[in-house]
Design a protein around this motif. Structure first.
Motif, PDB file in Angstrom:
ATOM      1  N   GLN A   1       0.893  -1.396  -0.030  1.00 24.99           N
ATOM      2  CA  GLN A   1       0.046   0.136  -0.198  1.00 24.99           C
ATOM      3  C   GLN A   1       0.901   1.151   0.165  1.00 24.99           C
ATOM      4  O   GLN A   1       1.771   1.355   0.948  1.00 24.99           O
ATOM      5  CB  GLN A   1      -1.177  -0.147   1.346  1.00 24.99           C
ATOM      6  CG  GLN A   1      -2.431   0.778   0.976  1.00 24.99           C
ATOM      7  CD  GLN A   1      -2.118   2.367   1.318  1.00 24.99           C
ATOM      8  OE1 GLN A   1      -1.126   2.557   1.885  1.00 24.99           O
ATOM      9  NE2 GLN A   1      -3.051   2.889   0.650  1.00 24.99           N
TER      10      GLN A   1
ATOM     11  N   SER B   1      -9.722   4.302  11.119  1.00 24.99           N
ATOM     12  CA  SER B   1      -8.822   3.484  10.426  1.00 24.99           C
ATOM     13  C   SER B   1      -7.741   4.080   9.899  1.00 24.99           C
ATOM     14  O   SER B   1      -7.474   5.066  10.275  1.00 24.99           O
ATOM     15  CB  SER B   1      -9.819   2.886   9.011  1.00 24.99           C
ATOM     16  OG  SER B   1      -8.897   1.779   8.510  1.00 24.99           O
TER      17      SER B   1
ATOM     18  N   PHE C   1      -6.677  -4.181   6.052  1.00 22.40           N
ATOM     19  CA  PHE C   1      -7.700  -4.577   4.994  1.00 22.40           C
ATOM     20  C   PHE C   1      -8.889  -3.500   4.975  1.00 22.40           C
ATOM     21  O   PHE C   1      -9.530  -2.928   5.856  1.00 22.40           O
ATOM     22  CB  PHE C   1      -8.061  -6.095   5.431  1.00 22.40           C
ATOM     23  CG  PHE C   1      -9.143  -6.578   4.539  1.00 22.40           C
ATOM     24  CD1 PHE C   1      -8.649  -6.944   3.244  1.00 22.40           C
ATOM     25  CD2 PHE C   1     -10.496  -6.810   5.025  1.00 22.40           C
ATOM     26  CE1 PHE C   1      -9.656  -7.453   2.301  1.00 22.40           C
ATOM     27  CE2 PHE C   1     -11.334  -7.169   4.109  1.00 22.40           C
ATOM     28  CZ  PHE C   1     -10.973  -7.724   2.950  1.00 22.40           C
ATOM     29  N   ALA C   2      -9.179  -3.144   3.602  1.00 23.97           N
ATOM     30  CA  ALA C   2     -10.410  -2.352   3.066  1.00 23.97           C
ATOM     31  C   ALA C   2     -10.142  -1.320   4.103  1.00 23.97           C
ATOM     32  O   ALA C   2     -11.253  -0.849   4.628  1.00 23.97           O
ATOM     33  CB  ALA C   2     -11.515  -3.217   3.157  1.00 23.97           C
ATOM     34  N   TRP C   3      -9.211  -0.489   4.273  1.00 20.40           N
ATOM     35  CA  TRP C   3      -9.027   0.508   5.122  1.00 20.40           C
ATOM     36  C   TRP C   3     -10.051   1.796   5.090  1.00 20.40           C
ATOM     37  O   TRP C   3     -10.272   2.295   6.196  1.00 20.40           O
ATOM     38  CB  TRP C   3      -7.523   1.148   5.042  1.00 20.40           C
ATOM     39  CG  TRP C   3      -7.185   2.219   3.980  1.00 20.40           C
ATOM     40  CD1 TRP C   3      -6.809   1.992   2.981  1.00 20.40           C
ATOM     41  CD2 TRP C   3      -7.369   3.616   4.266  1.00 20.40           C
ATOM     42  NE1 TRP C   3      -6.649   3.216   2.215  1.00 20.40           N
ATOM     43  CE2 TRP C   3      -7.029   4.048   3.088  1.00 20.40           C
ATOM     44  CE3 TRP C   3      -7.705   4.461   5.191  1.00 20.40           C
ATOM     45  CZ2 TRP C   3      -7.127   5.529   2.595  1.00 20.40           C
ATOM     46  CZ3 TRP C   3      -7.776   5.754   4.965  1.00 20.40           C
ATOM     47  CH2 TRP C   3      -7.407   6.278   4.025  1.00 20.40           C
TER      48      TRP C   3
ATOM     49  N   ARG D   1     -13.101   1.552   3.565  1.00 31.97           N
ATOM     50  CA  ARG D   1     -14.430   1.349   3.356  1.00 31.97           C
ATOM     51  C   ARG D   1     -14.946  -0.015   3.983  1.00 31.97           C
ATOM     52  O   ARG D   1     -14.033  -0.467   4.562  1.00 31.97           O
ATOM     53  CB  ARG D   1     -14.485   0.998   1.685  1.00 31.97           C
ATOM     54  CG  ARG D   1     -13.570  -0.195   1.305  1.00 31.97           C
ATOM     55  CD  ARG D   1     -13.309  -0.236  -0.259  1.00 31.97           C
ATOM     56  NE  ARG D   1     -12.779  -1.526  -0.625  1.00 31.97           N
ATOM     57  CZ  ARG D   1     -11.433  -1.856  -0.374  1.00 31.97           C
ATOM     58  NH1 ARG D   1     -10.608  -0.710   0.073  1.00 31.97           N
ATOM     59  NH2 ARG D   1     -10.913  -2.860  -0.857  1.00 31.97           N
TER      60      ARG D   1
ATOM     61  N   ASP E   1     -15.532  -3.633   3.054  1.00 29.52           N
ATOM     62  CA  ASP E   1     -15.311  -4.525   1.861  1.00 29.52           C
ATOM     63  C   ASP E   1     -16.833  -5.216   1.623  1.00 29.52           C
ATOM     64  O   ASP E   1     -17.547  -5.503   2.468  1.00 29.52           O
ATOM     65  CB  ASP E   1     -14.176  -5.373   1.979  1.00 29.52           C
ATOM     66  CG  ASP E   1     -14.611  -6.554   3.133  1.00 29.52           C
ATOM     67  OD1 ASP E   1     -14.954  -7.547   2.828  1.00 29.52           O
ATOM     68  OD2 ASP E   1     -14.605  -6.051   4.470  1.00 29.52           O
TER      69      ASP E   1
END
Length: 352
Positions: free
Chosen positions: A90, A179, A184-186, A188, A190
């Motif tokens: 990322q 977040s 993971f899916a920071w 939103r 997922d």
């Protein structure tokens, strides 16, 4: 040491020492950010090495090899003659970690990093050059190691300060939770978790666990939708995510326990219900359905007789045999957008 395939990025990271391009510091210690264990790390003595790793399975591998391991601190008071790192994919998290590495160097210290070519090696190298000025590099095993000249001060202190804050904790989803980039899916919910939340029954009650809880998205939904829940346990292997979950559920209406834990190692507690969106890969890109199957086995062993598992999974992953072998009843409640929602019930009266 790691029992899986050779870690090419780790091997390449240490090549500058093997080839005499860099010297291992004689004193002052070496900080290794996002450290991973592997043969290359033990090929010769590494005095003063301190490994930092917040992912529980990787931290445990390092500890089993006799290395000194710590979790990431919020601030780094020490200064090091060498900071090594394996930057994450990322981009904002990677830039923040590179900036932290530069800021953690003692006067005259160096930063050494390595990234696989297909995971943005050139971009990461360019980022380090922007922070620290010209350096050197080598390529091997489809990876690129790159390092700075001895550092006294960053050429652009403003950029260093800006990048250090790129992975800062922040509100997301309209302020419903905290977040940060890299988890993971920071930014939103997922799609898989959203589908599970949509179909989650309001009848879950008693003591409930969230396996692989991330920042607490499913746990929040359970508390909002299920008034009969009396206690909640969150199990998460990534310490950065677990700390966010702790903050996101700080005002929970029931007792909440937070466990920095590798679910695949098993859990000892017993629950009336379990929810989960199990990971289907480790720290690589390829599918790892064996992880999901192990989550199913652990969930079955942790449920009381008559207990219920609600899970979401990629529709193509072969979990049916694992579910049928571990539970008395299995029902698919929904299939959409490549995911499936499964409810599995443990037999009543089954011995623990």
């Amino acid at each position: 040491m790691r029992s899986d395939a050779s870690d090419d990025a780790l091997t390449t990271l240490l090549l500058p020492f093997e080839q005499g391009l860099l010297d291992w510091p004689a004193d002052g210690g070496v900080l290794f950010l996002r450290a991973r264990d592997g043969y290359a790390l033990h090929a010769r003595p590494r005095p003063g090495l301190i490994c930092e790793q917040g992912f529980r399975p990787e931290a445990e591998r390092l500890e089993r090899s006799g290395l000194v391991v710590r979790q990431p601190p919020e601030d780094e008071p020490a200064r090091w003659p060498l900071v090594m790192l394996l930057p994450p994919r990322q981009r904002d998290e990677s830039r923040a970690l590179l900036a932290r590495a530069v800021a953690s160097c003692a006067p005259g210290g160096r930063v050494l990093a390595c990234v696989p070519n297909n995971e943005g090696a050139k971009s990461a190298e360019d980022d380090l050059r922007r922070l620290a000025g010209p350096g050197r590099a080598l390529s091997k095993h489809k990876c690129r190691a790159f390092w700075t000249a001895p550092l006294d001060a960053p050429p652009d202190p403003a950029l260093l300060a800006q990048w250090r804050g790129l992975d800062a904790v922040r509100p997301v989803d309209g302020g419903r939770r905290l977040s940060r980039p890299g988890v993971f899916a920071w930014d939103r919910i997922d799609a898989a978790s959203a589908l599970l939340i949509e179909h989650l029954p309001t009848s879950l009650a008693g003591r409930v666990a969230d396996l692989g809880a991330g920042v607490g998205v499913l746990a929040q939904a359970v508390l909002e939708r299920c008034p009969g829940v009396t206690a909640l346990d969150l199990y998460e292997a990534e310490s950065r995510a677990l700390e966010l979950a702790r903050r996101n559920l700080a005002d929970a209406r029931v007792p909440v326990a937070f466990h920095w834990h590798d679910v695949t190692a098993g859990i000892d507690a017993r629950f009336d219900a379990i929810v989960m969106n199990p990971p289907f890969h480790a720290q690589g890109r390829g599918d790892r359905p064996d992880i999901g199957r192990r989550f199913i086995e652990v969930a079955a062993s942790a449920l009381r007789p008559g207990g219920r598992l609600w899970m979401v999974a990629n529709r193509h992953l072969p979990y049916e045999d694992a579910l049928a072998g571990a539970f008395a009843g299995v029902q698919v409640h929904a299939q959409r957008d490549g995911f499936k929602i499964v409810e599995a019930t443990r037999a009543t009266g089954r011995p623990r």
